[in-house]
Design a protein around this motif. Structure first.
Motif, PDB file in Angstrom:
ATOM      1  N   ASP A   1       0.806  -1.225   0.000  1.00  0.00           N
ATOM      2  CA  ASP A   1       0.000   0.000   0.000  1.00  0.00           C
ATOM      3  C   ASP A   1       0.842   1.280   0.000  1.00  0.00           C
ATOM      4  OD1 ASP A   1      -1.856  -1.936   0.321  1.00  0.00           O
ATOM      5  OD2 ASP A   1      -2.786  -1.117   2.119  1.00  0.00           O
ATOM      6  N   GLU A   2       1.928   1.304   0.756  1.00  0.00           N
ATOM      7  CA  GLU A   2       2.695   2.536   0.880  1.00  0.00           C
ATOM      8  C   GLU A   2       3.309   2.956  -0.456  1.00  0.00           C
ATOM      9  OE1 GLU A   2       6.517   4.331   3.395  1.00  0.00           O
ATOM     10  OE2 GLU A   2       5.565   2.451   4.008  1.00  0.00           O
ATOM     11  N   LEU A   3       3.823   1.993  -1.205  1.00  0.00           N
ATOM     12  CA  LEU A   3       4.445   2.297  -2.488  1.00  0.00           C
ATOM     13  C   LEU A   3       3.450   2.279  -3.641  1.00  0.00           C
ATOM     14  CD1 LEU A   3       7.736   0.256  -2.013  1.00  0.00           C
ATOM     15  CD2 LEU A   3       7.555   2.747  -2.215  1.00  0.00           C
ATOM     16  N   LEU A   4       2.372   1.550  -3.471  1.00  0.00           N
ATOM     17  CA  LEU A   4       1.321   1.467  -4.492  1.00  0.00           C
ATOM     18  C   LEU A   4      -0.012   1.865  -3.866  1.00  0.00           C
ATOM     19  CD1 LEU A   4       2.282  -1.976  -6.134  1.00  0.00           C
ATOM     20  CD2 LEU A   4       2.930   0.315  -6.922  1.00  0.00           C
ATOM     21  N   PRO A   5      -0.174   3.141  -3.521  1.00  0.00           N
ATOM     22  CA  PRO A   5      -1.411   3.560  -2.856  1.00  0.00           C
ATOM     23  C   PRO A   5      -2.644   3.337  -3.712  1.00  0.00           C
ATOM     24  CG  PRO A   5      -0.113   5.468  -3.561  1.00  0.00           C
ATOM     25  CD  PRO A   5       0.766   4.264  -3.719  1.00  0.00           C
ATOM     26  N   GLU A   6      -2.458   3.230  -5.015  1.00  0.00           N
ATOM     27  CA  GLU A   6      -3.602   2.965  -5.899  1.00  0.00           C
ATOM     28  C   GLU A   6      -4.255   1.619  -5.579  1.00  0.00           C
ATOM     29  OE1 GLU A   6      -0.399   5.150  -8.371  1.00  0.00           O
ATOM     30  OE2 GLU A   6      -0.486   3.521  -6.902  1.00  0.00           O
ATOM     31  N   LEU A   7      -3.505   0.719  -4.944  1.00  0.00           N
ATOM     32  CA  LEU A   7      -4.037  -0.610  -4.641  1.00  0.00           C
ATOM     33  C   LEU A   7      -4.404  -0.780  -3.171  1.00  0.00           C
ATOM     34  CD1 LEU A   7      -1.697  -2.899  -6.796  1.00  0.00           C
ATOM     35  CD2 LEU A   7      -3.874  -1.823  -7.409  1.00  0.00           C
ATOM     36  N   ALA A   8      -4.446   0.303  -2.426  1.00  0.00           N
ATOM     37  CA  ALA A   8      -4.842   0.229  -1.018  1.00  0.00           C
ATOM     38  C   ALA A   8      -6.363   0.171  -0.893  1.00  0.00           C
ATOM     39  CB  ALA A   8      -4.298   1.441  -0.262  1.00  0.00           C
TER      40      ALA A   8
ATOM     41  N   LEU B   1      -6.128  -1.832 -20.013  1.00  0.00           N
ATOM     42  CA  LEU B   1      -5.344  -2.567 -19.031  1.00  0.00           C
ATOM     43  C   LEU B   1      -5.313  -4.069 -19.283  1.00  0.00           C
ATOM     44  CD1 LEU B   1      -6.827  -0.835 -15.840  1.00  0.00           C
ATOM     45  CD2 LEU B   1      -4.744  -0.188 -17.068  1.00  0.00           C
ATOM     46  N   ALA B   2      -5.983  -4.520 -20.334  1.00  0.00           N
ATOM     47  CA  ALA B   2      -6.080  -5.954 -20.571  1.00  0.00           C
ATOM     48  C   ALA B   2      -4.707  -6.553 -20.839  1.00  0.00           C
ATOM     49  CB  ALA B   2      -7.011  -6.237 -21.744  1.00  0.00           C
ATOM     50  N   PRO B   3      -4.398  -7.718 -20.267  1.00  0.00           N
ATOM     51  CA  PRO B   3      -3.109  -8.359 -20.508  1.00  0.00           C
ATOM     52  C   PRO B   3      -2.911  -8.639 -21.991  1.00  0.00           C
ATOM     53  CG  PRO B   3      -4.253  -9.397 -18.674  1.00  0.00           C
ATOM     54  CD  PRO B   3      -5.240  -8.473 -19.323  1.00  0.00           C
ATOM     55  N   GLY B   4      -1.687  -8.451 -22.467  1.00  0.00           N
ATOM     56  CA  GLY B   4      -1.389  -8.706 -23.869  1.00  0.00           C
ATOM     57  C   GLY B   4       0.051  -8.397 -24.193  1.00  0.00           C
ATOM     58  N   VAL B   5       0.393  -8.518 -25.488  1.00  0.00           N
ATOM     59  CA  VAL B   5       1.777  -8.339 -25.916  1.00  0.00           C
ATOM     60  C   VAL B   5       2.026  -6.980 -26.558  1.00  0.00           C
ATOM     61  CG1 VAL B   5       2.146 -10.806 -26.241  1.00  0.00           C
ATOM     62  CG2 VAL B   5       1.268  -9.435 -28.149  1.00  0.00           C
ATOM     63  N   ASP B   6       0.979  -6.172 -26.713  1.00  0.00           N
ATOM     64  CA  ASP B   6       1.155  -4.877 -27.363  1.00  0.00           C
ATOM     65  C   ASP B   6       1.732  -3.842 -26.395  1.00  0.00           C
ATOM     66  OD1 ASP B   6       0.131  -5.674 -29.877  1.00  0.00           O
ATOM     67  OD2 ASP B   6      -1.908  -5.508 -29.094  1.00  0.00           O
TER      68      ASP B   6
ATOM     69  N   LEU C   1       0.132   4.220 -22.258  1.00  0.00           N
ATOM     70  CA  LEU C   1      -0.244   5.009 -21.087  1.00  0.00           C
ATOM     71  C   LEU C   1       1.011   5.266 -20.268  1.00  0.00           C
ATOM     72  CD1 LEU C   1      -3.384   3.004 -19.861  1.00  0.00           C
ATOM     73  CD2 LEU C   1      -3.428   5.219 -21.021  1.00  0.00           C
ATOM     74  N   SER C   2       1.005   6.365 -19.513  1.00  0.00           N
ATOM     75  CA  SER C   2       2.087   6.568 -18.563  1.00  0.00           C
ATOM     76  C   SER C   2       1.917   5.578 -17.405  1.00  0.00           C
ATOM     77  CB  SER C   2       2.055   7.997 -18.018  1.00  0.00           C
ATOM     78  OG  SER C   2       0.919   8.183 -17.185  1.00  0.00           O
ATOM     79  N   ILE C   3       2.990   5.381 -16.656  1.00  0.00           N
ATOM     80  CA  ILE C   3       2.927   4.458 -15.524  1.00  0.00           C
ATOM     81  C   ILE C   3       1.872   4.897 -14.516  1.00  0.00           C
ATOM     82  CG2 ILE C   3       4.220   3.574 -13.540  1.00  0.00           C
ATOM     83  CD1 ILE C   3       6.741   3.759 -15.288  1.00  0.00           C
ATOM     84  N   ASP C   4       1.873   6.180 -14.165  1.00  0.00           N
ATOM     85  CA  ASP C   4       0.935   6.667 -13.149  1.00  0.00           C
ATOM     86  C   ASP C   4      -0.510   6.567 -13.628  1.00  0.00           C
ATOM     87  OD1 ASP C   4       3.050   7.172 -11.472  1.00  0.00           O
ATOM     88  OD2 ASP C   4       3.118   9.323 -11.894  1.00  0.00           O
ATOM     89  N   GLU C   5      -0.737   6.839 -14.917  1.00  0.00           N
ATOM     90  CA  GLU C   5      -2.100   6.736 -15.435  1.00  0.00           C
ATOM     91  C   GLU C   5      -2.553   5.283 -15.459  1.00  0.00           C
ATOM     92  OE1 GLU C   5      -5.853   7.608 -17.087  1.00  0.00           O
ATOM     93  OE2 GLU C   5      -4.405   8.767 -15.901  1.00  0.00           O
ATOM     94  N   TRP C   6      -1.654   4.386 -15.823  1.00  0.00           N
ATOM     95  CA  TRP C   6      -1.996   2.956 -15.822  1.00  0.00           C
ATOM     96  C   TRP C   6      -2.376   2.499 -14.418  1.00  0.00           C
ATOM     97  CZ3 TRP C   6      -0.434  -1.756 -13.829  1.00  0.00           C
ATOM     98  CH2 TRP C   6      -0.809  -2.901 -14.540  1.00  0.00           C
ATOM     99  N   MET C   7      -1.606   2.906 -13.434  1.00  0.00           N
ATOM    100  CA  MET C   7      -1.904   2.526 -12.057  1.00  0.00           C
ATOM    101  C   MET C   7      -3.197   3.167 -11.577  1.00  0.00           C
ATOM    102  SD  MET C   7       0.211   0.300 -10.850  1.00  0.00           S
ATOM    103  CE  MET C   7      -0.436   0.418  -9.178  1.00  0.00           C
ATOM    104  N   ARG C   8      -3.438   4.416 -11.973  1.00  0.00           N
ATOM    105  CA  ARG C   8      -4.675   5.080 -11.550  1.00  0.00           C
ATOM    106  C   ARG C   8      -5.889   4.327 -12.065  1.00  0.00           C
ATOM    107  NH1 ARG C   8      -8.630   8.035 -13.255  1.00  0.00           N
ATOM    108  NH2 ARG C   8      -7.899   8.041 -15.418  1.00  0.00           N
ATOM    109  N   ARG C   9      -5.854   3.948 -13.326  1.00  0.00           N
ATOM    110  CA  ARG C   9      -6.981   3.209 -13.910  1.00  0.00           C
ATOM    111  C   ARG C   9      -7.152   1.844 -13.251  1.00  0.00           C
ATOM    112  NH1 ARG C   9      -6.948   4.320 -20.476  1.00  0.00           N
ATOM    113  NH2 ARG C   9      -6.568   6.595 -20.381  1.00  0.00           N
ATOM    114  N   LEU C  10      -6.023   1.176 -12.963  1.00  0.00           N
ATOM    115  CA  LEU C  10      -6.113  -0.124 -12.309  1.00  0.00           C
ATOM    116  C   LEU C  10      -6.739   0.009 -10.929  1.00  0.00           C
ATOM    117  CD1 LEU C  10      -5.181  -3.104 -12.895  1.00  0.00           C
ATOM    118  CD2 LEU C  10      -3.245  -2.608 -11.394  1.00  0.00           C
ATOM    119  N   GLY C  11      -6.379   1.067 -10.219  1.00  0.00           N
ATOM    120  CA  GLY C  11      -6.903   1.273  -8.879  1.00  0.00           C
ATOM    121  C   GLY C  11      -8.378   1.607  -8.836  1.00  0.00           C
TER     122      GLY C  11
END
Length: 388
Positions: A89-96, A148-153, A157-167
């Protein structure tokens, strides 16, 4: 310990047959045992091309990135920067403070609180609650719509935007409950970057690639080396090979830990030799022997393995970033063998009992979760070539 010369010729004959029949444009194969290494290139880099496949051809290794990302995480565990069972949670607050679907196939607004926080172990073992969800449930459609779907492409997205959407999405399962392929490695790459204070490419280069001499491994190919990058192909409706991408030399916005690397056969052989030698490579020690043993030990329950059979097959469990064979069912499944395959046409394994490494790099993307025939034939011919 080594290989029988006449039986290595059979490996050549079988693998070259795929090129002659037009099923593969080309391939590079490596086998190594007891200090004896054989590397051979087949065919051409491109369909209809004249440039021969070479030992130093660069391939997109897709999910063969996953074991490297797992090794990077264990480096931080050994340094006590990360701990396997601490919440992220501390390093990935999007998943808290996660919410979890009341039913994995249910609507996204029917959720319950997570029983506990997500841990590093959950990410390494693909049990954090999201990933490839078989069928077409609402959560998978939501992952797809969010990019966010798993795949090879390449992820645009930026890292922070990807994490925001996942959260913003609920988990499909409670943390630790179910094995779901892929997404844990992508999240793991973000965790490594935030924990180390360096980008994932920089951390991998400094702690793994440079010590192992993996000069051609990274998240993009420099412009002056693009001629060495093999194009990637898909099988068309009639079985013909259709080019799926064009070479680019710019770094990706999001260097994904689950599948973003390019590499060569010699580079990847160095990584697997390090694992097979208990974390040591020449004078360099990348990981301790206990850390490698942990990375190569099945972590799943019997029920989790049964639920993952469509991807892992009948004889394997999941360790950290790679599969591990749990029982012998054919010529090439030795208990304790570890490794994985990349969806764009690469596969690799290490076998501690035989001191054996096998690596096959090709340009043809997989058609399904089941290993293609050239993967299984490669492994079979590697094992039949053992001298004793």
């Amino acid at each position: 310990m080594g290989f029988a010369k006449q039986r290595l010729a059979r490996l050549h004959e079988v693998m070259n047959g795929y090129v002659v029949r037009g099923e593969l444009p080309g391939a590079v194969a490596a086998v190594s045992r007891g200090g004896e290494t054989h590397i051979e290139a087949f065919g051409t880099q491109a369909v209809g091309g004249t440039e021969p496949m070479r030992r130093d051809t660069i391939f997109r290794i897709a999910s063969n990135t996953k074991p490297i990302t797992a090794a990077a995480a264990l480096i931080l565990v050994e340094e006590c920067v990360l701990r396997l069972d601490d919440p992220v949670d501390e390093l990935l607050p999007e998943l808290a403070d996660r919410r979890v679907l009341a039913r994995p196939d249910g609507p996204l607004d029917e959720t319950v609180p997570a029983n506990r926080p997500i841990t590093l172990r959950d990410l390494l073992t693909f049990r954090f609650g999201l990933g490839v969800v078989l069928g077409d449930p609402p959560i998978f459609r939501a992952l797809l719509e969010a990019g966010l779907a798993p795949g090879v492409d390449v992820v645009d997205l930026s890292i922070d935007e990807w994490m925001r959407r996942l959260g913003e999405l609920p988990l499909a399962y409670q943390p630790g409950e179910q094995w779901l392929y892929h997404t844990g490695s992508d999240v793991l790459g973000v965790l490594i970057a935030r924990a180390s204070g360096k980008s994932l490419p920089d951390f991998l280069r400094e702690r793994i690639f440079e010590p192992l001499g993996m000069r051609d491994t990274g998240f993009h190919v420099p412009a002056d080396q693009l001629h060495r990058l093999a194009p990637s192909y898909l099988a068309g409706p009639g079985g013909e090979l259709v080019r799926r991408d064009d070479p680019v030399d710019s770094p990706p916005k999001f260097p994904v830990g689950g599948g973003g690397l390019v590499s060569t056969v010699d580079d990847y052989l160095a990584f697997y030799r390090m694992l097979l030698d208990g974390g040591r490579y020449g004078r360099e020690r990348i990981l301790s022997r206990p850390a490698v043993a942990l990375m190569c030990t099945d972590q799943l329950t019997d029920q989790q393995k049964a639920d993952a059979r469509a991807i892992l097959g009948e004889s394997a469990g999941w360790a950290f970033g790679q599969a591990v064979v749990t029982r012998r069912v054919d010529l090439s499944t030795t208990p304790g063998q570890f490794g994985w395959s990349g969806g764009l046409g690469t596969t690799a394994f290490g076998d501690p009992a035989e001191d054996l490494i096998g690596i096959l790099l090709s340009q043809r993307a997989m058609d399904s979760a089941a290993p293609p025939k050239h993967f299984s034939d490669f492994r079979t011919t590697v094992y039949q070539a053992l001298s004793d």
